[in-house]
Every structure is written in C-alpha cells, then in structure tokens.
Design an enzyme around this catalytic site. Structure first.
Site, PDB file in Angstrom:
ATOM      1  N   GLY A  50    -126.866 -26.811   1.839  1.00 33.71           N
ATOM      2  CA  GLY A  50    -126.995 -27.784   0.744  1.00 33.71           C
ATOM      3  C   GLY A  50    -128.513 -27.983   0.695  1.00 33.71           C
ATOM      4  O   GLY A  50    -129.499 -27.059   0.478  1.00 33.71           O
ATOM      5  N   GLU A  51    -128.848 -29.427   0.841  1.00 33.63           N
ATOM      6  CA  GLU A  51    -130.333 -29.916   0.568  1.00 33.63           C
ATOM      7  C   GLU A  51    -130.538 -30.619   1.887  1.00 33.63           C
ATOM      8  O   GLU A  51    -130.195 -31.663   1.817  1.00 33.63           O
ATOM      9  CB  GLU A  51    -130.692 -30.326  -0.655  1.00 33.63           C
ATOM     10  CG  GLU A  51    -132.035 -30.750  -0.874  1.00 33.63           C
ATOM     11  CD  GLU A  51    -133.109 -29.722  -0.748  1.00 33.63           C
ATOM     12  OE1 GLU A  51    -132.940 -28.778  -1.248  1.00 33.63           O
ATOM     13  OE2 GLU A  51    -134.085 -29.799   0.095  1.00 33.63           O
ATOM     14  N   CYS A  82    -127.937 -22.518   6.601  1.00 32.67           N
ATOM     15  CA  CYS A  82    -129.064 -22.567   5.823  1.00 32.67           C
ATOM     16  C   CYS A  82    -129.747 -24.091   6.083  1.00 32.67           C
ATOM     17  O   CYS A  82    -130.240 -24.351   7.028  1.00 32.67           O
ATOM     18  CB  CYS A  82    -128.395 -22.357   4.191  1.00 32.67           C
ATOM     19  SG  CYS A  82    -129.956 -22.052   3.176  1.00 32.67           S
ATOM     20  N   ARG A 111    -138.721 -24.121   5.942  1.00 31.26           N
ATOM     21  CA  ARG A 111    -137.842 -24.091   4.476  1.00 31.26           C
ATOM     22  C   ARG A 111    -138.449 -23.406   3.649  1.00 31.26           C
ATOM     23  O   ARG A 111    -139.568 -23.043   3.279  1.00 31.26           O
ATOM     24  CB  ARG A 111    -137.892 -25.671   4.220  1.00 31.26           C
ATOM     25  CG  ARG A 111    -137.046 -26.678   5.341  1.00 31.26           C
ATOM     26  CD  ARG A 111    -137.332 -27.925   4.705  1.00 31.26           C
ATOM     27  NE  ARG A 111    -136.521 -28.098   3.522  1.00 31.26           N
ATOM     28  CZ  ARG A 111    -137.023 -28.905   2.436  1.00 31.26           C
ATOM     29  NH1 ARG A 111    -138.024 -29.607   2.500  1.00 31.26           N
ATOM     30  NH2 ARG A 111    -136.299 -28.758   1.232  1.00 31.26           N
ATOM     31  N   HIS A 183    -125.405 -17.584   4.154  1.00 23.19           N
ATOM     32  CA  HIS A 183    -124.160 -18.229   3.852  1.00 23.19           C
ATOM     33  C   HIS A 183    -122.922 -17.456   4.120  1.00 23.19           C
ATOM     34  O   HIS A 183    -122.505 -16.760   2.993  1.00 23.19           O
ATOM     35  CB  HIS A 183    -124.150 -18.764   2.182  1.00 23.19           C
ATOM     36  CG  HIS A 183    -125.112 -19.984   2.253  1.00 23.19           C
ATOM     37  ND1 HIS A 183    -125.062 -21.013   2.103  1.00 23.19           N
ATOM     38  CD2 HIS A 183    -126.404 -19.736   1.616  1.00 23.19           C
ATOM     39  CE1 HIS A 183    -125.921 -21.834   2.011  1.00 23.19           C
ATOM     40  NE2 HIS A 183    -127.224 -20.911   1.549  1.00 23.19           N
ATOM     41  N   GLU A 185    -119.989 -18.085   4.357  1.00 23.57           N
ATOM     42  CA  GLU A 185    -118.950 -18.771   3.573  1.00 23.57           C
ATOM     43  C   GLU A 185    -118.530 -18.461   2.410  1.00 23.57           C
ATOM     44  O   GLU A 185    -117.747 -18.769   1.727  1.00 23.57           O
ATOM     45  CB  GLU A 185    -119.102 -20.491   3.996  1.00 23.57           C
ATOM     46  CG  GLU A 185    -119.941 -20.949   3.088  1.00 23.57           C
ATOM     47  CD  GLU A 185    -121.617 -20.845   3.344  1.00 23.57           C
ATOM     48  OE1 GLU A 185    -121.819 -20.170   4.457  1.00 23.57           O
ATOM     49  OE2 GLU A 185    -122.496 -21.490   2.843  1.00 23.57           O
TER      50      GLU A 185
HETATM   51  N1  GLN Z   1    -133.657 -25.215   0.694  1.00 25.10           N
HETATM   52  C1  GLN Z   1    -132.657 -25.792   1.285  1.00 25.10           C
HETATM   53  C2  GLN Z   1    -133.065 -26.779   2.026  1.00 25.10           C
HETATM   54  O1  GLN Z   1    -134.530 -26.751   2.326  1.00 25.10           O
HETATM   55  C3  GLN Z   1    -131.545 -25.211   1.941  1.00 25.10           C
HETATM   56  C4  GLN Z   1    -130.773 -24.262   1.008  1.00 25.10           C
HETATM   57  C5  GLN Z   1    -129.706 -23.925   1.306  1.00 25.10           C
HETATM   58  O2  GLN Z   1    -128.900 -24.536   2.212  1.00 25.10           O
HETATM   59  N2  GLN Z   1    -128.853 -23.008   0.608  1.00 25.10           N
HETATM   60  O3  GLN Z   1    -132.383 -27.662   2.664  1.00 25.10           O
END
Ligand code: GLN
Length: 204
Positions: A50-51, A82, A111, A183, A185
C-alpha cells in the site's frame, strides 16, 4: 498447534483482500485486523502493500502502534510485503520526517528505490529454499539497502546486471519476521505465504 493457524491481515490500508485469499490458499484461517483487540488471538500477521506513509498514520490513529510493537517484540510472526516491508524495517533512508516504522527487522530500506522509469516491473527471481524461480511483481517497491548480521537474505533482483538495482536484496527473514519488496499475493503463486504459514506453525 491446530492444523490451520489463525493469521490476520492489517486492514487499515492496502491490498488486504489479495493477502486474505493467498493465506487461505496456504492453509490459514484468516481475519482482518483494525482494532487492538483483534491482535490478541492471532498466531501471525501480514502487513500488506500500500502506502507506508499513510499506513503509518492510520496505524497510529487506530491506536495499533503500541500493541503492534509489543506483539512484534513478544515474537509474533509477521510477514510484510512492499509497504509492509517498510513498516517492519528498523531504518528508512528517505522517509518524510514524521514517518515512523514499527521496526523489528534489522534492515535499512530505501522507498521507491527502483526509480521513476522502472517504477513497476516484473522479474523471475531465485528465492532461497524454493527449487523453481518465482515470478515477482514490483510496484513502486523498496529495496533493502543494508541488512544486519542476523538477517537472512532470501532473494535479490538481477536487474540488467550492471545498473544500481542489480543484485539488490528484495526478500529477507529474521527469526519470525519475513519481508518481501514484491507482491506474491497478486500472482497466484502462494509459496511465500506457505513459507510464512510454516514459520507461524513452527512458532506456535
Ligand atoms: N512506495 C510505497 C511506500 O513507500 C510502497 C508501494 C507498495 O506497497 N506497492 O509505501
């Protein structure tokens, strides 16, 4: 330990549903985690992609930060994919000033490490302990810039063999903590989730 361990997916943000499906396929009983009380009965936890900056803020807003750190310190098996890898890292090289991680893994992550042009890419990688390569999907992924002595490196990317990405670490394990930059998943290949379920069974 029961044949089917109970594994939660942190569900404040990110690709929760894909992990629930993969974990079920790998033999776990799954549940989503949004509240501190939902952490209590778990044998293991997945932190999805995610982020990470958003996830960090939400984890704190949902009052999950302290209980999660406590469960990790107590030895709860956790798999981070991730953004989840970033959440588990002790150190981030390029984080906004207010971004915190849960920590636990003695790694430094960068990141969005693979840069703008190759934001997202796919590569077949060798993964320690698996006999056939794994098709890995990277989406604005971090890489592991540095790993401490008790961290086991499970996979690296080949990249083009010469550029800055070549040979970067993209999967690690330290005790009951597992993390991948990619990922699994989203590919239908459940071998990483199976490995995690195995770690959870060992620890239970
Ligand atoms: N760039 C995202 C972050 O810094 C990670 C991207 C992802 O989970 N697909 O959290």
């Amino acid at each position: 330990m029961t044949a089917r361990p109970s594994i939660g997916v942190l569900a404040v943000q990110g690709d929760v549903r894909e992990h629930l499906r993969a974990l079920e396929g790998a033999g776990a009983v799954v549940r989503t985690v949004r509240r501190p009380a939902e952490l209590e009965a778990l044998d293991g936890l997945v932190i999805p992609g995610g982020e990470s900056t958003t996830m960090d803020k939400l984890v704190r807003a949902f009052e999950l930060y302290a209980p999660l750190r406590q469960r990790i310190a107590d030895g709860l098996p956790v798999y981070g994919s991730c953004a989840g890898m970033i959440m588990l890292a002790d150190r981030i090289t390029d984080a906004p000033g207010d971004q915190q991680t849960l920590g636990g893994l003695d790694i430094t992550v960068r990141r969005n490490a693979f840069g703008r042009q190759v934001d997202s890419f796919e590569e077949d990688i060798d993964f320690a302990g698996l006999d056939a390569p794994m098709h890995a999907v990277f989406i604005r992924a971090p890489w592991v810039e540095q790993a401490g002595p008790s961290v086991q490196v499970l996979a690296r990317v080949a990249g083009d063999g010469t550029g800055p990405a070549a040979g970067r670490i993209v999967a690690v394990r330290q005790g009951a903590l597992l993390a991948t930059s990619f990922h699994p998943e989203v590919t239908g290949d459940t071998r990483v989730h199976e490995l995690f379920v195995e770690i959870v069974r060992e620890r239970a």
